[in-house]
Design a protein around this motif. Structure first.
Motif, short mmCIF file in Angstrom:
data_model
loop_
_atom_site.label_atom_id
_atom_site.label_comp_id
_atom_site.label_asym_id
_atom_site.label_seq_id
_atom_site.Cartn_x
_atom_site.Cartn_y
_atom_site.Cartn_z
N LYS A 270 0.83 -1.21 0.00
CA LYS A 270 0.00 0.00 0.00
C LYS A 270 0.87 1.26 0.00
O LYS A 270 0.61 2.21 -0.76
CB LYS A 270 -0.92 0.00 1.21
CG LYS A 270 -1.80 1.26 1.29
CD LYS A 270 -2.70 1.23 2.52
CE LYS A 270 -3.54 2.51 2.58
NZ LYS A 270 -4.43 2.52 3.78
N TRP A 274 0.64 4.05 -3.11
CA TRP A 274 -0.30 5.08 -2.68
C TRP A 274 0.25 6.45 -3.06
O TRP A 274 1.40 6.77 -2.78
CB TRP A 274 -0.52 5.01 -1.17
CG TRP A 274 -1.50 6.00 -0.64
CD1 TRP A 274 -1.25 7.25 -0.16
CD2 TRP A 274 -2.91 5.82 -0.54
NE1 TRP A 274 -2.40 7.87 0.24
CE2 TRP A 274 -3.45 7.02 0.02
CE3 TRP A 274 -3.78 4.78 -0.86
CZ2 TRP A 274 -4.80 7.18 0.27
CZ3 TRP A 274 -5.14 4.95 -0.62
CH2 TRP A 274 -5.64 6.14 -0.07
N PHE A 281 -4.80 5.41 -4.33
CA PHE A 281 -3.86 4.53 -5.03
C PHE A 281 -3.48 5.14 -6.38
O PHE A 281 -4.26 5.89 -6.98
CB PHE A 281 -4.45 3.14 -5.22
CG PHE A 281 -4.37 2.28 -3.99
CD1 PHE A 281 -3.23 1.53 -3.72
CD2 PHE A 281 -5.43 2.20 -3.11
CE1 PHE A 281 -3.14 0.74 -2.59
CE2 PHE A 281 -5.36 1.41 -1.97
CZ PHE A 281 -4.21 0.68 -1.71
N GLU A 287 -5.07 -0.66 -6.50
CA GLU A 287 -6.11 -0.72 -5.47
C GLU A 287 -6.79 -2.09 -5.45
O GLU A 287 -7.09 -2.64 -4.39
CB GLU A 287 -7.14 0.38 -5.71
CG GLU A 287 -8.21 0.46 -4.63
CD GLU A 287 -9.14 1.64 -4.84
OE1 GLU A 287 -9.96 1.91 -3.94
OE2 GLU A 287 -9.06 2.28 -5.92
#
Length: 341
Positions: A270, A274, A281, A287
């Motif tokens: 993540k 991100w 995302f 995502e």
């Protein structure tokens, strides 16, 4: 305390003007600043010299003549001042450490790239070695001869502490050289594409590239075979679904820096996909992968079952396997063999 000033006639002391505390001597660390004087206006000098000797009208005529002469000088064409651009990197951090001996590198088992704080210095130094010592008249690193590769490897080994008996240390050096060689090739090609015509590109050689090398590269880039290969590669890159936000740092170095911010592989995924600027995302595929990881992890049962090993398994399960490459972690991680083989 303050010194008392002279007294008035009625005995009242003057207002103190200067602090009487002793002045500390300042060490002469900085050379004294030169005191600049205002330059005298040459026009005023002319007037001062001319007026006593002649009439006012004659003096004004002489002054006006000098003004016109000065204006004529300002109309003359002046060559533009060339701005100082960013020159070749000096490697200041490298030189600061290198004077104490070879620079230590921490390459952990299972990795083929440094994860320590000297990883950036290692990357910059390898890039410098390629730019200064590599023969760029090859299509890619694969085409470089064994003798040339050995010379470049020796230069890297001379600057860093490496255990050459370990395979992952040897792979770390070779992979870094290959990556920087191909990246410099790409940079030179981008420079070539700035020009509208092939002849202009030939004349626009970078100073860091020898003339015969630049000519060879330009002829290769102008060939039909290269243009067709470049077109296919461009189309393949457009098909890439997942992108990351890790920048130029390797994933092994990012894992070391993030620490508690990414306590497991799913959270690390993540963090590296991100976009802080967009607050989401980087794209829909990233995502989707993250949500699928969470879904698979929840299927493991209780939180006690969702340990680091479980998150690592889910991470590899969702991203899949590729021969010679650890998906989601880059070239600096030695990939595990596929469970289907």
């Amino acid at each position: 305390m303050y010194k008392s000033g002279k007294r008035f006639r009625r005995g009242r002391p003057r207002r103190p003007l200067i602090n009487s505390s002793p002045i500390k001597e300042v060490p002469d660390l900085v050379p004294p600043t030169t005191v600049l004087r205002d330059e005298e206006d040459p026009i005023i000098d002319v007037l001062a010299e001319v007026v006593p000797e002649m009439g006012i009208e004659e003096a004004n005529h002489e002054v006006q003549h000098d003004i016109n002469e000065r204006d004529n000088l300002t109309d003359m064409p002046v060559s533009p001042i060339k701005k100082r651009g960013r020159g070749p990197t000096k490697g200041t951090a490298f030189e600061r450490l290198r004077k104490y001996g070879k620079i230590p590198l921490n390459i952990k088992d299972g990795y083929r790239g440094p994860s320590c704080e000297n990883a950036t210095i290692f990357s910059s130094r390898v890039s410098w070695i390629i730019r200064v010592h590599a023969e760029m008249r090859h299509a890619s690193w694969i085409a470089v001869g064994d003798k040339e590769k050995h010379e470049l490897i020796t230069l890297v080994r001379g600057d860093f502490e490496l255990d050459w008996t370990k395979e992952n240390h040897r792979e770390a050096v070779v992979n870094a050289l290959a990556d920087k060689y191909n990246a410099y090739h790409y940079e030179l090609h981008k420079h070539y594409r700035k020009f509208a015509a092939h002849e202009e590109a030939l004349a626009g050689r970078k100073e860091s590239v020898e003339p015969h090398v630049w000519e060879w590269l330009c002829e290769r880039w102008a060939s039909g075979a290269f243009k067709e290969r470049s077109r296919r590669n461009t189309n393949n890159r457009k098909k890439q679904k997942v992108r990351h936000t890790g920048g130029r740092k390797s994933f092994v170095r990012l894992m070391e820096e993030m620490g508690e911010e990414a306590p497991n592989m799913i959270e690390f995924y993540k963090q590296t996909h991100w976009s802080r600027e967009k607050g989401k995302f980087i794209n829909a595929a990233s995502e989707f992968n993250y949500n699928l990881m969470l879904e698979r992890l929840n299927e493991k049962g209780t939180k006690e079952d969702q340990d680091d090993d479980a998150t690592a398994d889910v991470f590899k399960e969702v991203l899949g396997y590729k021969s010679g490459y650890a998906l989601g972690l880059g070239h600096s991680v030695i990939p595990e063999p596929s469970p289907f083989m």
